[in-house]
Structures are given as structure tokens and as C-alpha cells.
Design an enzyme around this catalytic site. Structure first.
Site, short mmCIF file in Angstrom:
data_model
loop_
_atom_site.label_atom_id
_atom_site.label_comp_id
_atom_site.label_asym_id
_atom_site.label_seq_id
_atom_site.Cartn_x
_atom_site.Cartn_y
_atom_site.Cartn_z
N CYS A 150 0.83 -1.21 0.00
CA CYS A 150 0.00 0.00 0.00
C CYS A 150 0.87 1.26 0.00
O CYS A 150 1.48 1.60 -1.01
CB CYS A 150 -0.99 -0.04 1.15
SG CYS A 150 -2.36 1.14 0.96
N HIS A 171 -3.56 -4.98 0.08
CA HIS A 171 -3.12 -5.53 1.37
C HIS A 171 -3.19 -7.06 1.36
O HIS A 171 -4.16 -7.66 1.84
CB HIS A 171 -4.01 -4.98 2.50
CG HIS A 171 -3.77 -3.55 2.83
ND1 HIS A 171 -2.86 -3.13 3.76
CD2 HIS A 171 -4.32 -2.41 2.31
CE1 HIS A 171 -2.86 -1.81 3.83
NE2 HIS A 171 -3.73 -1.36 2.94
N GLU A 179 -1.74 -9.13 3.20
CA GLU A 179 -1.67 -9.73 4.54
C GLU A 179 -3.03 -10.17 5.06
O GLU A 179 -3.11 -11.04 5.93
CB GLU A 179 -1.02 -8.75 5.53
CG GLU A 179 -1.82 -7.52 5.87
CD GLU A 179 -1.58 -6.34 4.95
OE1 GLU A 179 -1.83 -5.18 5.36
OE2 GLU A 179 -1.14 -6.57 3.81
#
Length: 565
Positions: free
Chosen positions: A390, A516, A518
Site C-alpha cells: 500500500c 493488502h 496480509e
């Protein structure tokens, strides 16, 4: 009819209700049950999207664009239960729904009160979970169990409407369909050399004053709880001794929690109390996961250069995703939590030398940006594996513009509105936005990867769908100029209008993404990009170990480094 489990906490905050709830859900899934999960937060914000990471930790984003509590990250990492905006409600959302109904005249002139109107609204969002279907399989199996976690601590004034609502809930659906599970702290006093059960007694006493009698007590403790202490807790808290479950602190890994609960037969106890006939859970995959953690083949170090490095929960999913990648490569990862502001003052050569990889995560605001840019330049010039997420991608673009493409003073218009080269700029649809909450580019968005790119190699496919949370994008006016200097735009939105990932083909491993990743990593299934990054860090360590004269060889261990498993 679906069964409901309500999880509350007492004595102190941060006892791990979310982790325990996720572990219970995982075990019930392994018994063949269909589970849904929900978090009810007592704060007045509509969602955590506008809250400081220092106060709330990370904002966890779902596929549907909901900005939610970080505990929902535990839910997704531990289970396959689908999560939607119905999985997280705050006091602010509940009151807003009630007030909107009042404005529409739906209460027919009645005086609107906490009881019954607010509590009825809370009960309605709980009941809705029992009817929810998997958005990917709307004709799938009906819900067997709904787990609802109540945020905060018993005794807080903010959580009283939620506790009153769950007190009433068994009246509506039958007590046989509800189970109350309460987490408390059983502290160990070193001076007295004994565990103290009184805090648990007081916490349960407060619950009983509200009208809730817990069916199961989960006792967080540093020391083993003796049979005598369990009997004492059971007597004073009016529960069976077998319903007093010890949950000792885990020094090695949070992924030990489900196996600890299995050994204490919590999943069997829950099924017995709710009348659920299920087979024993098969947790072999979880045991294998812990074996890989306990017996790594490699040890590497990763620097996470962020604005909120001193607050661990601010990058919770980043750290977890790195752990998952370490599991997949059988590598122990030592993470250095590096404040980007310190990189500005002390220099990347001093703080980053010796690391096998550098990750620059997301964030908002100008503070520490130049430190991130310096860290990225260090990785690009030294051949250190780099992963940007990001804001990390936006900083990588700024660094490339200044130091490779020759665009002096290039910046993001978020931080410098007068920059001569706004290589990162505001989305057109964001220019008229005035409200801060829930107005960014949020949720799962599709992207296409360039064949043969590093990103495509990691994913093993050309089309992906990842979660976003940002307002600013790469400025397409500079795309051709950047490509001429060697930056590869390896991921684009399906219409080609938005840049989703950039990379440097001449670098050992240099990749940055606008989304993102994750948020889609699990301990049993590491995200492809994190797995690729950690794999590159392992290779970087192996190459350096063959060159002991390398001035950047391992040896520099920053004071902020900590072991992750």
C-alpha cells in the site's frame, strides 16, 4: 435451529477473547459444524476506520469493504467462516440504526429507549448471523453455531446494552440453544507464591448481577491451576468444576491455543452442553504446523520499517503473514520493528545492515515518509529483498522517481500538494469526498498480472482479487517514463486504468503492491507474495553466508528486533 455461543471477558482487557473465540470456532469446524463469527464492539465510532492505530491497532478490511476490528483477522486466519459487514457491529452502528428508524417513524410514536429498542436492535443483528449464507455458496450448509464476542470488559458502562441483549437472547431462542463463555484472569502473586481466584469471583459476580450465569469459565493464567483452585472457582462461581478451563499463557506461539483447548476438552464440553453430536476433531494439520515452527531449517531477519513500529497491533496482520510464510519455508523469522523516523535521523546503513529483507507497510500521514523512501533506496541499491504494501508501494514509486527517473522533488500529492511531479495522486472519485469514514477505495478488487512477472510467478496465475484500503493511486501520466527507466507495471486493474503492483526485473526480489495481501494469509496457507518474499530472504541469507567478508553480513542486530514464530 442454530446454537449461539456468547464470549465475554472480565477483570482486565486484552485477555485474548478474539483468539479464544477463533480457536473454538476452528475446533467446531473440525468437528464438521458450520460456524459464523461476530464481534460486537462497545465504542461509539461507526467503525475503526478513523481511529488511530495507537489506540485501536490495525483496521482489518473484509472482502465487502467493511473496516472492522482486528479480532476479525483472528477469525479469518483460524477458520473458513465467511465474514461480512454483519460480522462486526459497534455501539455507533447500533444507535445509528435505531435513530434512523425513529426518524422514519417506525416506532409509531413510542418513546425510544435502551430497553427494548436498542437491545432489540442488538438481538436482531445477532439473530441475522444464524440465517447468513456463504456469499460464495448461498445454497450451502445452514449455520450450526454462531459465536458472538462482546468487546470490552464486564463492568464497563459502554458494554451494558450488549450484555443486556445477550441476557435476553435465550428467552427468545431457548436456553438450550445458548451458551455463555466467560474469560477471566487468575493472577499469580509472586510474593504470596499462589494463584488468586478472587478477581474471577468478582467478575462472575458482576455478570450474575446483570442476569448472566456463565456456563464455561476460561481462566487465563501464567501458572497451572490446581484441582483445588478449580474447585474453589467452581463453587463460588456456580459452575461445574469440569467447566473451569485453564488457558495458560503461550510463550512459544499463539497457534498452540487450539491444541491447548483440545487437551482441556473445551470443544467436547461445548458440544455436550449444546446437544451437538459430532465426531472428534482432526487437528493433525495444526500439529504439523507447530512441528514446522519448532524445528526450522533456516533463521532469517526481516525489517519492518513503519510509522507505528512501537505499537505491535498496528501491523498485526503483517507480522502474522510473515510468520505464515516462515512456516511454509520452515524458517524462523526475527522481525526488527524499525521506526521510519529513526531511519531519517540515523540512516538506513546503520539500522538496516544485516537484514535479509525489508518490508514497508501501509499507513497514513506525512510523518516518517522520508525514512521509508530512504529504506527503499537502500534495498534497491544493495540488492536486499524488498516488499512494499500500500503506502509502501507509493513510497517505492517516489524513490524510483527521484533517484532513477531523474524527477527531482517528486512526491505524493497527499504529502506535498505543490510537488512538481505528483507521481502519486488522488483518485478522481475521491476529490469530492468530505467525510473520512468508509470513503476510501475499500475491499476486494480484481487485477490482472503480466505473464512472466515476479507477481505472476508468486501467484501462479494471471488474475487475482485482493483487498484495498487507500485514497491515492499511481499517476498514469508518468507510466511511460517510469517503464523506460526499468520499472515494470506487473499488475493492473482489469481496465488497465489503475496500477496494482510494480517491480524491478533487474533486482533479486523487489515487489510493491497497492493492496493488502496480509489480510488473506493463513497459518496453514501462506499468502503467495509473503511466501515469495520470505523465500527470497532465505536465499539472500544463504548467499551472504557464503560471503563472510560482505560488509552487510549478519551481525548488526537492532535493539528493536524480536523473534517471531
Amino acid at each position: 435451529m442454530a446454537k449461539h455461543i456468547f464470549v465475554t471477558g472480565g477483570v482486565v482487557s486484552s485477555l485474548g477473547k478474539g483468539l479464544t473465540s477463533a480457536s473454538v470456532a476452528m475446533l467446531l469446524e473440525k468437528r464438521g459444524l458450520s460456524v459464523r463469527m461476530q464481534k460486537l464492539d462497545p465504542y461509539l465510532n461507526i467503525d475503526p476506520g478513523t481511529m488511530s492505530p495507537y489506540q485501536h491497532g490495525e483496521v482489518y478490511v473484509l472482502d465487502d469493504g467493511s473496516e472492522t476490528d482486528l479480532d476479525l483477522g483472528h477469525y479469518e486466519r483460524f477458520t473458513s467462516a465467511p465474514l461480512t459487514r454483519n460480522s462486526n457491529y459497534t455501539t455507533g452502528q447500533i444507535y445509528l440504526r435505531v435513530i434512523n428508524k425513529e426518524r422514519r417513524g417506525e416506532f409509531l410514536g413510542k418513546t425510544v429507549q435502551v430497553i427494548p429498542h436498542v437491545t432489540n436492535e442488538i438481538k436482531s443483528v445477532i439473530a441475522k448471523m444464524a440465517d447468513e449464507r456463504d456469499p460464495n455458496d448461498p445454497h450451502g450448509k445452514p449455520v450450526d453455531v454462531v459465536i458472538t464476542e462482546i468487546g470490552g470488559t464486564v463492568g464497563d458502562i459502554e458494554s451494558l446494552p450488549f450484555l443486556e441483549a445477550i441476557r435476553q437472547f435465550p428467552i427468545d431462542v431457548g436456553k438450550e440453544n445458548c451458551l455463555f463463555m466467560h474469560l477471566t484472569l487468575v493472577p499469580y502473586l509472586k510474593a504470596a507464591r499462589e494463584l488468586k481466584t478472587k478477581p474471577t469471583q468478582h467478575s462472575v459476580g458482576q455478570l450474575r448481577q446483570i442476569g448472566i450465569a456463565p456456563d464455561v469459565l476460561i481462566c487465563r493464567t501464567e501458572q497451572p491451576i490446581s484441582r483445588e483452585d478449580r474447585e474453589k472457582i467452581a463453587l463460588f462461581c456456580n459452575v461445574h468444576v469440569d467447566s473451569v478451563i485453564e488457558e495458560r499463557d503461550k510463550d512459544f506461539s499463539i497457534y498452540e491455543v487450539p491444541l491447548s483447548l483440545v487437551s482441556n476438552k473445551l470443544d467436547k464440553l461445548i458440544c455436550d452442553k449444546l446437544g451437538l453430536v459430532t465426531p472428534e476433531p482432526n487437528v493433525d494439520d495444526w500439529r504439523e504446523l507447530l512441528q514446522r515452527l519448532r524445528h526450522p531449517n533456516h533463521e532469517i531477519s526481516i525489517a519492518v520499517v513503519g510509522k507505528y513500529a512501537e505499537h505491535r497491533d498496528a501491523y498485526k496482520s503483517i507480522y502474522e503473514a510473515l510468520d505464515h510464510a516462515g512456516i511454509s519455508h520452515r524458517a524462523q523469522i526475527r522481525i526488527g520493528q524499525i521506526r521510519s523516523e529513526e531511519v531519517e535521523t540515523e540512516g538506513p546503513e546503520r539500522l538496516l545492515a544485516g537484514y535479509d529483507g525489508v518490508l514497508v507497510p501501509g499507513g497514513f500521514g506525512e510523518r516518517g515518509i522520508e525514512g521509508k523512501v530512504q529504506a527503499i533506496r537502500f534495498c534497491r541499491e544493495r540488492g536486499v529483498p524488498f516488499f512494499g504494501v500500500c503506502l509502501g508501494m507509493q513510497c517505492a514509486v517516489v524513490e524510483f522517481a527521484r533517484n532513477v527517473a531523474g524527477l527531482a522533488d517528486a512526491h505524493s500529492s497527499e504529502f506535498d500538494k505543490n510537488t512538481p511531479h505528483p507521481v502519486i495522486c488522488l483518485l478522481d472519485e475521491q476529490r469530492a469526498v468530505t467525510n473520512m469514514g468508509g470513503t476510501m477505495r475499500l475491499g476486494a478488487q480484481p487485477a490482472k498480472l503480466e505473464p512472466g512477472s515476479l507477481a505472476a510467478q508468486c501467484y501462479g496465475r494471471s488474475e487475482i482479487n485482493e483487498r484495498h484500503r487507500h485514497r491515492y493511486e499511481f499517476n498514469n501520466q508518468y507510466r511511460q517514463q517510469f517503464a523506460a527507466h526499468g520499472l515494470r507495471f506487473s499488475g493492473l486493474s482489469p481496465d488497465g486504468a489503475l496500477v496494482e503492483s510494480v517491480e524491478l526485473p533487474a533486482h533479486p526480489w523487489f515487489l510493491a503492491v497497492q493492496f493488502h495481501p496480509e489480510f488473506k494469509s493463513k497459518p496453514t496457507a501462506s499468502h503467495p507474495l509473503f511466501a515469495g518474499f520470505v523465500g527470497a530472504a532465505v536465499q539472500h541469507r544463504l548467499r551472504r553466508s557464503e560471503r563472510p567478508s560482505d560488509p552487510d553480513a549478519a551481525g548488526a542486530q537492532p535493539k528493536t528486533e524480536e523473534a517471531h514464530t
